[in-house]
Write a protein that holds these residues in place. Structure first.
Motif, PDB file in Angstrom:
ATOM      1  N   MET A   1       0.876  -1.201  -0.017  1.00 51.21           N
ATOM      2  CA  MET A   1       0.035  -0.052   0.134  1.00 51.21           C
ATOM      3  C   MET A   1       0.793   1.217   0.087  1.00 51.21           C
ATOM      4  O   MET A   1       1.699   1.479   0.765  1.00 51.21           O
ATOM      5  N   ASN A   2       0.692   1.992  -0.882  1.00 45.85           N
ATOM      6  CA  ASN A   2       1.465   3.506  -0.916  1.00 45.85           C
ATOM      7  C   ASN A   2       0.908   4.308  -0.001  1.00 45.85           C
ATOM      8  O   ASN A   2      -0.147   4.362   0.506  1.00 45.85           O
ATOM      9  N   THR A   3       1.709   5.441   0.193  1.00 45.16           N
ATOM     10  CA  THR A   3       1.376   6.532   1.139  1.00 45.16           C
ATOM     11  C   THR A   3       0.071   7.291   0.965  1.00 45.16           C
ATOM     12  O   THR A   3      -0.610   7.622   1.735  1.00 45.16           O
ATOM     13  N   THR A   4      -0.081   7.334  -0.471  1.00 39.33           N
ATOM     14  CA  THR A   4      -1.404   8.235  -0.814  1.00 39.33           C
ATOM     15  C   THR A   4      -2.614   7.413  -0.518  1.00 39.33           C
ATOM     16  O   THR A   4      -3.491   7.839  -0.026  1.00 39.33           O
ATOM     17  N   GLU A   5      -2.616   6.072  -0.774  1.00 43.78           N
ATOM     18  CA  GLU A   5      -3.762   5.049  -0.539  1.00 43.78           C
ATOM     19  C   GLU A   5      -3.804   5.150   1.007  1.00 43.78           C
ATOM     20  O   GLU A   5      -5.098   5.034   1.488  1.00 43.78           O
ATOM     21  N   LEU A   6      -2.975   4.994   1.831  1.00 44.66           N
ATOM     22  CA  LEU A   6      -2.775   4.842   3.096  1.00 44.66           C
ATOM     23  C   LEU A   6      -3.412   6.117   3.758  1.00 44.66           C
ATOM     24  O   LEU A   6      -4.450   6.181   4.600  1.00 44.66           O
ATOM     25  N   GLU A   7      -3.001   7.391   3.072  1.00 44.73           N
ATOM     26  CA  GLU A   7      -3.682   8.425   3.565  1.00 44.73           C
ATOM     27  C   GLU A   7      -5.372   8.729   3.286  1.00 44.73           C
ATOM     28  O   GLU A   7      -5.894   9.072   4.088  1.00 44.73           O
ATOM     29  N   ALA A   8      -5.595   8.298   2.254  1.00 45.70           N
ATOM     30  CA  ALA A   8      -6.845   8.361   1.634  1.00 45.70           C
ATOM     31  C   ALA A   8      -7.811   7.070   2.648  1.00 45.70           C
ATOM     32  O   ALA A   8      -8.925   7.569   3.208  1.00 45.70           O
ATOM     33  N   ARG A   9      -7.336   6.302   2.972  1.00 46.99           N
ATOM     34  CA  ARG A   9      -7.902   5.152   3.846  1.00 46.99           C
ATOM     35  C   ARG A   9      -8.057   5.737   5.148  1.00 46.99           C
ATOM     36  O   ARG A   9      -9.265   5.516   5.955  1.00 46.99           O
ATOM     37  N   ARG A  10      -7.225   6.371   5.715  1.00 50.06           N
ATOM     38  CA  ARG A  10      -7.167   7.039   7.113  1.00 50.06           C
ATOM     39  C   ARG A  10      -8.212   8.254   7.132  1.00 50.06           C
ATOM     40  O   ARG A  10      -8.893   8.149   8.001  1.00 50.06           O
ATOM     41  N   ALA A  11      -8.314   8.857   5.869  1.00 46.53           N
ATOM     42  CA  ALA A  11      -9.479   9.969   5.863  1.00 46.53           C
ATOM     43  C   ALA A  11     -10.756   9.392   5.848  1.00 46.53           C
ATOM     44  O   ALA A  11     -11.589   9.958   6.420  1.00 46.53           O
ATOM     45  N   ARG A  12     -10.787   8.116   5.347  1.00 45.05           N
ATOM     46  CA  ARG A  12     -12.173   7.671   5.345  1.00 45.05           C
ATOM     47  C   ARG A  12     -12.428   7.035   6.707  1.00 45.05           C
ATOM     48  O   ARG A  12     -13.690   7.353   6.947  1.00 45.05           O
ATOM     49  N   ILE A  13     -11.391   6.653   7.384  1.00 46.23           N
ATOM     50  CA  ILE A  13     -12.152   6.404   8.757  1.00 46.23           C
ATOM     51  C   ILE A  13     -12.280   7.369   9.464  1.00 46.23           C
ATOM     52  O   ILE A  13     -13.127   7.274  10.449  1.00 46.23           O
ATOM     53  N   ASP A  14     -11.431   8.450   9.332  1.00 43.19           N
ATOM     54  CA  ASP A  14     -11.899   9.759  10.063  1.00 43.19           C
ATOM     55  C   ASP A  14     -13.431  10.114   9.681  1.00 43.19           C
ATOM     56  O   ASP A  14     -14.184  10.746  10.809  1.00 43.19           O
ATOM     57  N   ARG A  15     -13.725  10.048   8.653  1.00 42.60           N
ATOM     58  CA  ARG A  15     -15.209  10.345   8.268  1.00 42.60           C
ATOM     59  C   ARG A  15     -16.088   9.230   8.854  1.00 42.60           C
ATOM     60  O   ARG A  15     -17.053   9.849   9.472  1.00 42.60           O
ATOM     61  N   ILE A  16     -15.811   8.144   8.948  1.00 43.34           N
ATOM     62  CA  ILE A  16     -16.656   7.308   9.607  1.00 43.34           C
ATOM     63  C   ILE A  16     -16.872   7.415  10.852  1.00 43.34           C
ATOM     64  O   ILE A  16     -17.642   7.622  11.661  1.00 43.34           O
ATOM     65  N   ASP A  17     -15.513   7.832  11.623  1.00 43.05           N
ATOM     66  CA  ASP A  17     -15.479   8.105  13.289  1.00 43.05           C
ATOM     67  C   ASP A  17     -16.159   9.149  13.265  1.00 43.05           C
ATOM     68  O   ASP A  17     -17.263   9.401  14.593  1.00 43.05           O
ATOM     69  N   SER A  18     -16.506  10.386  12.519  1.00 35.61           N
ATOM     70  CA  SER A  18     -17.384  11.573  12.596  1.00 35.61           C
ATOM     71  C   SER A  18     -18.858  10.915  12.719  1.00 35.61           C
ATOM     72  O   SER A  18     -19.598  11.571  13.528  1.00 35.61           O
ATOM     73  N   ILE A  19     -19.204  10.187  11.739  1.00 36.92           N
ATOM     74  CA  ILE A  19     -20.486   9.710  11.757  1.00 36.92           C
ATOM     75  C   ILE A  19     -20.831   8.866  13.029  1.00 36.92           C
ATOM     76  O   ILE A  19     -21.838   9.119  13.526  1.00 36.92           O
ATOM     77  N   LEU A  20     -19.817   8.086  13.369  1.00 37.08           N
ATOM     78  CA  LEU A  20     -20.192   7.108  14.866  1.00 37.08           C
ATOM     79  C   LEU A  20     -20.272   7.990  15.980  1.00 37.08           C
ATOM     80  O   LEU A  20     -21.289   7.582  16.723  1.00 37.08           O
ATOM     81  N   VAL A  21     -19.634   9.305  15.947  1.00 35.34           N
ATOM     82  CA  VAL A  21     -19.532  10.028  17.207  1.00 35.34           C
ATOM     83  C   VAL A  21     -21.253  10.493  17.119  1.00 35.34           C
ATOM     84  O   VAL A  21     -21.824  10.797  18.006  1.00 35.34           O
ATOM     85  N   ARG A  22     -21.595  11.061  16.023  1.00 32.28           N
ATOM     86  CA  ARG A  22     -23.000  11.592  15.891  1.00 32.28           C
ATOM     87  C   ARG A  22     -24.005  10.763  16.268  1.00 32.28           C
ATOM     88  O   ARG A  22     -25.103  10.892  17.029  1.00 32.28           O
ATOM     89  N   ILE A  23     -23.747   9.393  15.886  1.00 34.91           N
ATOM     90  CA  ILE A  23     -24.758   8.337  16.123  1.00 34.91           C
ATOM     91  C   ILE A  23     -24.751   7.995  17.669  1.00 34.91           C
ATOM     92  O   ILE A  23     -25.911   8.069  18.139  1.00 34.91           O
ATOM     93  N   VAL A  24     -23.526   8.066  18.322  1.00 37.70           N
ATOM     94  CA  VAL A  24     -23.286   7.911  19.806  1.00 37.70           C
ATOM     95  C   VAL A  24     -24.046   8.857  20.550  1.00 37.70           C
ATOM     96  O   VAL A  24     -24.790   8.525  21.574  1.00 37.70           O
ATOM     97  N   ALA A  25     -23.848  10.109  20.015  1.00 44.24           N
ATOM     98  CA  ALA A  25     -24.424  11.268  20.837  1.00 44.24           C
ATOM     99  C   ALA A  25     -26.219  11.207  20.624  1.00 44.24           C
ATOM    100  O   ALA A  25     -26.431  11.341  21.545  1.00 44.24           O
ATOM    101  N   ALA A  26     -26.560  10.800  19.412  1.00 48.49           N
ATOM    102  CA  ALA A  26     -27.918  10.601  19.372  1.00 48.49           C
ATOM    103  C   ALA A  26     -28.436   9.561  20.515  1.00 48.49           C
ATOM    104  O   ALA A  26     -29.343   9.897  21.105  1.00 48.49           O
ATOM    105  N   ARG A  27     -27.709   8.319  20.492  1.00 48.38           N
ATOM    106  CA  ARG A  27     -27.930   7.388  21.367  1.00 48.38           C
ATOM    107  C   ARG A  27     -28.162   8.026  22.876  1.00 48.38           C
ATOM    108  O   ARG A  27     -28.784   7.676  23.696  1.00 48.38           O
ATOM    109  N   GLN A  28     -26.902   8.773  22.962  1.00 47.68           N
ATOM    110  CA  GLN A  28     -26.778   9.341  24.461  1.00 47.68           C
ATOM    111  C   GLN A  28     -27.920  10.149  24.843  1.00 47.68           C
ATOM    112  O   GLN A  28     -28.374  10.169  25.941  1.00 47.68           O
ATOM    113  N   ARG A  29     -28.393  11.121  23.956  1.00 50.01           N
ATOM    114  CA  ARG A  29     -29.796  11.812  24.331  1.00 50.01           C
ATOM    115  C   ARG A  29     -30.960  10.825  24.633  1.00 50.01           C
ATOM    116  O   ARG A  29     -31.771  11.165  25.406  1.00 50.01           O
ATOM    117  N   GLN A  30     -31.133   9.871  23.995  1.00 38.46           N
ATOM    118  CA  GLN A  30     -32.210   8.805  24.177  1.00 38.46           C
ATOM    119  C   GLN A  30     -31.934   8.252  25.626  1.00 38.46           C
ATOM    120  O   GLN A  30     -32.962   8.106  26.329  1.00 38.46           O
TER     121      GLN A  30
END
Length: 100
Positions: A1-30
């Motif tokens: 895996m080259n550096t560019t692909e690694l960075e792209a995969r990590r950026a995707r994980i960061d976006r997924i983490d942001s979504i997870l945080v919003r979902i867990v926050a919605a759960r916490q409100r409930q």
């Protein structure tokens, strides 16, 4: 895996983490709303409900290809922290109810 692909995969994980945080926050409100509906701190942990949630998570994990060795401990922790949050909310509510 080259550096560019690694960075792209990590950026995707960061976006997924942001979504997870919003979902867990919605759960916490409930969780907070439910705390106000419960009879008291003795009703915070419901073993039958916990077992049902974990069974549902286990089934969903299998269906989605999520390793159960990840899913079950994550949800156990989420349920425990949610119960602790409810206890704190109930304690604060009890203090307010007793204040003059």
């Amino acid at each position: 895996m080259n550096t560019t692909e690694l960075e792209a995969r990590r950026a995707r994980i960061d976006r997924i983490d942001s979504i997870l945080v919003r979902i867990v926050a919605a759960r916490q409100r409930q969780v907070a709303v439910i705390a106000a509906l419960k009879a008291g701190q003795d009703s915070v942990r419901d073993p039958a409900r916990i077992a049902a949630i974990l069974a549902r998570v286990q089934s969903a994990a299998r269906h989605c290809g999520l390793d159960e060795a990840i899913a079950i401990p994550v949800w156990r922790e989420l349920l425990e922290r949610s119960a602790e949050s409810q206890q704190k909310l109930m304690t604060c509510a009890e203090r307010v109810d007793r204040s003059p």
